[in-house]
Design a protein around this motif. Sequence first.
Motif, PDB file in Angstrom:
ATOM      1  N   LYS A   6       0.846  -1.190   0.000  1.00 19.07           N
ATOM      2  CA  LYS A   6       0.000   0.000   0.000  1.00 19.07           C
ATOM      3  C   LYS A   6       0.886   1.247   0.000  1.00 19.07           C
ATOM      4  N   ILE A   7       0.611   2.170  -0.917  1.00 22.66           N
ATOM      5  CA  ILE A   7       1.389   3.408  -1.029  1.00 22.66           C
ATOM      6  C   ILE A   7       0.478   4.596  -0.732  1.00 22.66           C
ATOM      7  N   HIS A   8       0.830   5.364   0.283  1.00 19.19           N
ATOM      8  CA  HIS A   8       0.095   6.581   0.630  1.00 19.19           C
ATOM      9  C   HIS A   8       0.800   7.762  -0.024  1.00 19.19           C
ATOM     10  N   LEU A  53       4.442   7.148   1.753  1.00 19.74           N
ATOM     11  CA  LEU A  53       4.530   6.163   2.829  1.00 19.74           C
ATOM     12  C   LEU A  53       4.130   4.813   2.249  1.00 19.74           C
ATOM     13  N   ILE A  54       5.039   3.852   2.316  1.00 13.43           N
ATOM     14  CA  ILE A  54       4.803   2.533   1.729  1.00 13.43           C
ATOM     15  C   ILE A  54       4.658   1.506   2.844  1.00 13.43           C
ATOM     16  N   GLU A  55       3.481   0.918   2.928  1.00 14.44           N
ATOM     17  CA  GLU A  55       3.251  -0.195   3.852  1.00 14.44           C
ATOM     18  C   GLU A  55       3.563  -1.485   3.093  1.00 14.44           C
ATOM     19  N   HIS A  56       4.711  -2.050   3.402  1.00 14.96           N
ATOM     20  CA  HIS A  56       5.229  -3.219   2.703  1.00 14.96           C
ATOM     21  C   HIS A  56       5.267  -4.392   3.678  1.00 14.96           C
ATOM     22  N   VAL A  97       5.624  16.015   7.671  1.00 20.11           N
ATOM     23  CA  VAL A  97       5.599  14.557   7.538  1.00 20.11           C
ATOM     24  C   VAL A  97       5.328  13.858   8.862  1.00 20.11           C
ATOM     25  N   ASN A  98       5.944  14.310   9.955  1.00 19.52           N
ATOM     26  CA  ASN A  98       5.703  13.657  11.248  1.00 19.52           C
ATOM     27  C   ASN A  98       4.272  13.867  11.713  1.00 19.52           C
ATOM     28  N   GLU A  99       3.708  15.023  11.427  1.00 23.78           N
ATOM     29  CA  GLU A  99       2.326  15.308  11.811  1.00 23.78           C
ATOM     30  C   GLU A  99       1.349  14.416  11.047  1.00 23.78           C
ATOM     31  N   GLN A 100       1.643  14.187   9.773  1.00 21.25           N
ATOM     32  CA  GLN A 100       0.764  13.339   8.969  1.00 21.25           C
ATOM     33  C   GLN A 100       0.891  11.864   9.351  1.00 21.25           C
ATOM     34  N   LEU A 101       2.089  11.439   9.721  1.00 23.90           N
ATOM     35  CA  LEU A 101       2.262  10.062  10.171  1.00 23.90           C
ATOM     36  C   LEU A 101       1.430   9.792  11.421  1.00 23.90           C
ATOM     37  N   LYS A 104      -2.087   9.146  10.690  1.00 26.32           N
ATOM     38  CA  LYS A 104      -2.309   7.828  10.111  1.00 26.32           C
ATOM     39  C   LYS A 104      -2.071   6.705  11.108  1.00 26.32           C
ATOM     40  N   GLY A 105      -1.738   7.065  12.350  1.00 29.65           N
ATOM     41  CA  GLY A 105      -1.560   6.061  13.389  1.00 29.65           C
ATOM     42  C   GLY A 105      -0.164   5.501  13.516  1.00 29.65           C
ATOM     43  N   PHE A 106       0.832   6.199  12.937  1.00 29.41           N
ATOM     44  CA  PHE A 106       2.216   5.740  13.005  1.00 29.41           C
ATOM     45  C   PHE A 106       3.079   6.706  13.805  1.00 29.41           C
TER      46      PHE A 106
END
Length: 274
Positions: A6-8, A53-56, A97-101, A104-106
């Motif tokens: 999954k690629i965000h 952001l790639i969920e691999h 980027v840290n705020e968006q992570l 997204k729960g990361f």
Amino acid sequence: MSKEIKIHVMHTGQVQTDIALPFNNQKTLNPFAFTGILRSKKHQNKLPVSVYLIEHPKGLILVDTGWHTDVRKDQEKYMGRIHYQINKAILPEGTAVNEQLIKKGFKTSDLDYVLLSHLDIDHASGVKLVGDAKHILTSDIEWAAASKSPVRYLSHMWKGVNIETFHMKQSQYGPFHQSFDLFGDESVVLVYTPGHSKGMTAVLVQREGKYVLLANDCGYAAKSWEEMILQGVLVNKKQAVDSLQWVKKMSEQSGCIEVLANHDQNVKPHVIVV
């Protein structure tokens, strides 16, 4: 590989530039048009600054880091006068980027890899915001170039951050047949695509014959490779043309899901499943 990837696609604010920076179509005799010098404000435009952001199945990956939150303060001091003349950052609250992570729960410490396509300010500025990632990588060619060009590259952005380098090997991928296989299974391949910078890499994400190509700054938008429009900042024009032609070829293959440029105004934040 059976599990999906999954690629965000995320926008970490915008960058304001002269139109000659992304699309140097030779409609001006001013050789420094890309800097905005001797150009009116009507030539200025605002472009998104994308990160991915790639969920691999083998790890959580971030491609590029966008702007640091320090640009919300004194930009000219942070960037220096030259960079501030060329690029102006726009980073609303909540879009770093840290705020968006977090949204997204990361946590940033959840990141297994941060891949820096190249070290220009709008791609590497935010690296300290994700400095606790397990591995932060860029190509050895780009790292060497950055050490020799203190005007283009601002080393204070990554001071104190443990940046590792990778070495590309001969492969079937890219205009120069050089790449780095992140996991050794060809599911995430960093492809050598120089021209805009000496060591820039595109990121190829693929599974079961389908792929997404993150072209980064090979071109600033899809029209760059569709119409073969080069940008204003190049270290090697021949390499830039070869890289852009390869991106065009990849965009035309049957297995292509999407090809994305980092600053394309027509690309909105979305999620891609490979």
